[in-house]
Design a protein around this motif. Structure first.
Motif, PDB file in Angstrom:
ATOM      1  N   ARG A  23       0.758  -1.199   0.053  1.00  0.00           N
ATOM      2  CA  ARG A  23       0.001   0.011  -0.009  1.00  0.00           C
ATOM      3  C   ARG A  23       0.880   1.243   0.152  1.00  0.00           C
ATOM      4  N   SER A  24       1.826   1.143   0.774  1.00  0.00           N
ATOM      5  CA  SER A  24       2.648   2.595   0.803  1.00  0.00           C
ATOM      6  C   SER A  24       3.414   2.609  -0.387  1.00  0.00           C
ATOM      7  N   GLY A  25       3.852   1.616  -1.211  1.00  0.00           N
ATOM      8  CA  GLY A  25       4.585   1.749  -2.519  1.00  0.00           C
ATOM      9  C   GLY A  25       3.608   2.329  -3.628  1.00  0.00           C
ATOM     10  N   LEU A  26       2.369   1.798  -3.546  1.00  0.00           N
ATOM     11  CA  LEU A  26       1.335   2.300  -4.422  1.00  0.00           C
ATOM     12  C   LEU A  26       0.988   3.721  -4.288  1.00  0.00           C
ATOM     13  N   GLU A  27       0.999   4.081  -2.831  1.00  0.00           N
ATOM     14  CA  GLU A  27       0.781   5.611  -2.676  1.00  0.00           C
ATOM     15  C   GLU A  27       1.910   6.414  -2.960  1.00  0.00           C
ATOM     16  N   ALA A  28       3.094   5.914  -2.790  1.00  0.00           N
ATOM     17  CA  ALA A  28       4.380   6.785  -3.373  1.00  0.00           C
ATOM     18  C   ALA A  28       4.248   7.077  -4.802  1.00  0.00           C
ATOM     19  N   THR A  29       4.137   5.930  -5.533  1.00  0.00           N
ATOM     20  CA  THR A  29       3.889   5.888  -6.882  1.00  0.00           C
ATOM     21  C   THR A  29       2.762   6.808  -7.412  1.00  0.00           C
ATOM     22  N   GLN A  31       1.800   9.595  -5.864  1.00  0.00           N
ATOM     23  CA  GLN A  31       2.288  10.960  -5.860  1.00  0.00           C
ATOM     24  C   GLN A  31       3.330  11.148  -6.809  1.00  0.00           C
ATOM     25  N   GLN A  32       4.294  10.469  -7.200  1.00  0.00           N
ATOM     26  CA  GLN A  32       5.320  10.642  -8.439  1.00  0.00           C
ATOM     27  C   GLN A  32       4.727  10.923  -9.801  1.00  0.00           C
ATOM     28  N   ALA A  33       3.479  10.089  -9.806  1.00  0.00           N
ATOM     29  CA  ALA A  33       2.845  10.047 -11.265  1.00  0.00           C
ATOM     30  C   ALA A  33       2.144  11.652 -11.549  1.00  0.00           C
ATOM     31  N   ARG A  34       1.806  12.079 -10.245  1.00  0.00           N
ATOM     32  CA  ARG A  34       1.227  13.571 -10.482  1.00  0.00           C
ATOM     33  C   ARG A  34       2.204  14.441 -11.183  1.00  0.00           C
ATOM     34  N   GLN A  35       3.431  14.183 -10.715  1.00  0.00           N
ATOM     35  CA  GLN A  35       4.470  15.216 -11.013  1.00  0.00           C
ATOM     36  C   GLN A  35       4.974  15.134 -12.745  1.00  0.00           C
ATOM     37  N   LEU A  36       4.147  15.717 -13.463  1.00  0.00           N
ATOM     38  CA  LEU A  36       4.356  15.426 -15.120  1.00  0.00           C
ATOM     39  C   LEU A  36       5.156  16.605 -15.691  1.00  0.00           C
ATOM     40  N   SER A  37       6.215  16.646 -16.291  1.00  0.00           N
ATOM     41  CA  SER A  37       6.684  17.692 -16.909  1.00  0.00           C
ATOM     42  C   SER A  37       6.147  17.737 -18.585  1.00  0.00           C
ATOM     43  N   ALA A  38       6.126  19.015 -18.844  1.00  0.00           N
ATOM     44  CA  ALA A  38       5.741  19.191 -20.359  1.00  0.00           C
ATOM     45  C   ALA A  38       6.541  18.668 -21.350  1.00  0.00           C
ATOM     46  N   THR A  39       6.141  17.993 -22.418  1.00  0.00           N
ATOM     47  CA  THR A  39       7.083  17.450 -23.415  1.00  0.00           C
ATOM     48  C   THR A  39       7.105  18.286 -24.690  1.00  0.00           C
ATOM     49  N   GLY A  40       6.555  19.327 -24.893  1.00  0.00           N
ATOM     50  CA  GLY A  40       6.405  20.181 -25.906  1.00  0.00           C
ATOM     51  C   GLY A  40       5.679  19.844 -26.963  1.00  0.00           C
ATOM     52  N   SER A  41       4.840  18.764 -26.726  1.00  0.00           N
ATOM     53  CA  SER A  41       3.755  18.494 -27.814  1.00  0.00           C
ATOM     54  C   SER A  41       2.316  18.517 -27.037  1.00  0.00           C
ATOM     55  N   HIS A  58      -6.987   3.591 -10.927  1.00  0.00           N
ATOM     56  CA  HIS A  58      -6.728   1.995 -10.777  1.00  0.00           C
ATOM     57  C   HIS A  58      -6.211   1.852  -9.393  1.00  0.00           C
ATOM     58  N   GLN A  59      -4.929   2.983  -9.250  1.00  0.00           N
ATOM     59  CA  GLN A  59      -4.024   2.685  -8.042  1.00  0.00           C
ATOM     60  C   GLN A  59      -4.887   3.073  -6.750  1.00  0.00           C
TER      61      GLN A  59
END
Length: 103
Positions: A23-29, A31-41, A58-59
Motif C-alpha cells: 500500500r505504501s509503495g502504491l501511494e508513493a507511486t 504521488q510521483q505520477a502527478r509530477q508530469l513535465s511538459a514534453t513540448g507536444s 486504478h491505483q
C-alpha cells in the motif's frame, strides 16, 4: 490455546506487514505520477495526462483493496486473540488438556 487449531499468528501478521508495504509503495507511486513535465507536444502532454489520471484511478482501487485485505487479516488476528482468551478462561489451570494438539 487456539494455536492448536493450526493458526499461524506470525504468518498472518507478516502478511499484514507485507500488504501495508505494498500500500505504501502504491501511494508513493501515485504521488510521483502527478509530477508530469511538459514534453513540448500538446497531443503527447494530453495523452500522458489522460494516462496518468487513469493510472491514478486504478491505483486508488488497488490501495483500497490492499487496505481492506490488511484490515481483514488484522481482524483475524484480533479474533484469534479473543478466541484464545475465551478458551483459556474456560479451562481450569490444574487440568490437563484432553485430546492431542494435532487433532
Amino acid at each position: 490455546m487456539a494455536t492448536g487449531f493450526g493458526f499461524d499468528r506470525e504468518a498472518v501478521l507478516q502478511a499484514v506487514q507485507q500488504l501495508t508495504a505494498v500500500r505504501s509503495g502504491l501511494e508513493a507511486t501515485r504521488q510521483q505520477a502527478r509530477q508530469l513535465s511538459a514534453t513540448g507536444s500538446r497531443d503527447v502532454d494530453l495523452a500522458l495526462h489522460d494516462f496518468t489520471n487513469a493510472a491514478i484511478q486504478h491505483q486508488t482501487g488497488l490501495v483500497a483493496a490492499v487496505t481492506a485485505a490488511a484490515d481483514r487479516l488484522d481482524d483475524v488476528v484480533n479474533g484469534h486473540d479473543q478466541l484464545d482468551s475465551a478458551l483459556g478462561s474456560r479451562l481450569s489451570t490444574n487440568q490437563q488438556a484432553k485430546g492431542h494438539i494435532n487433532e
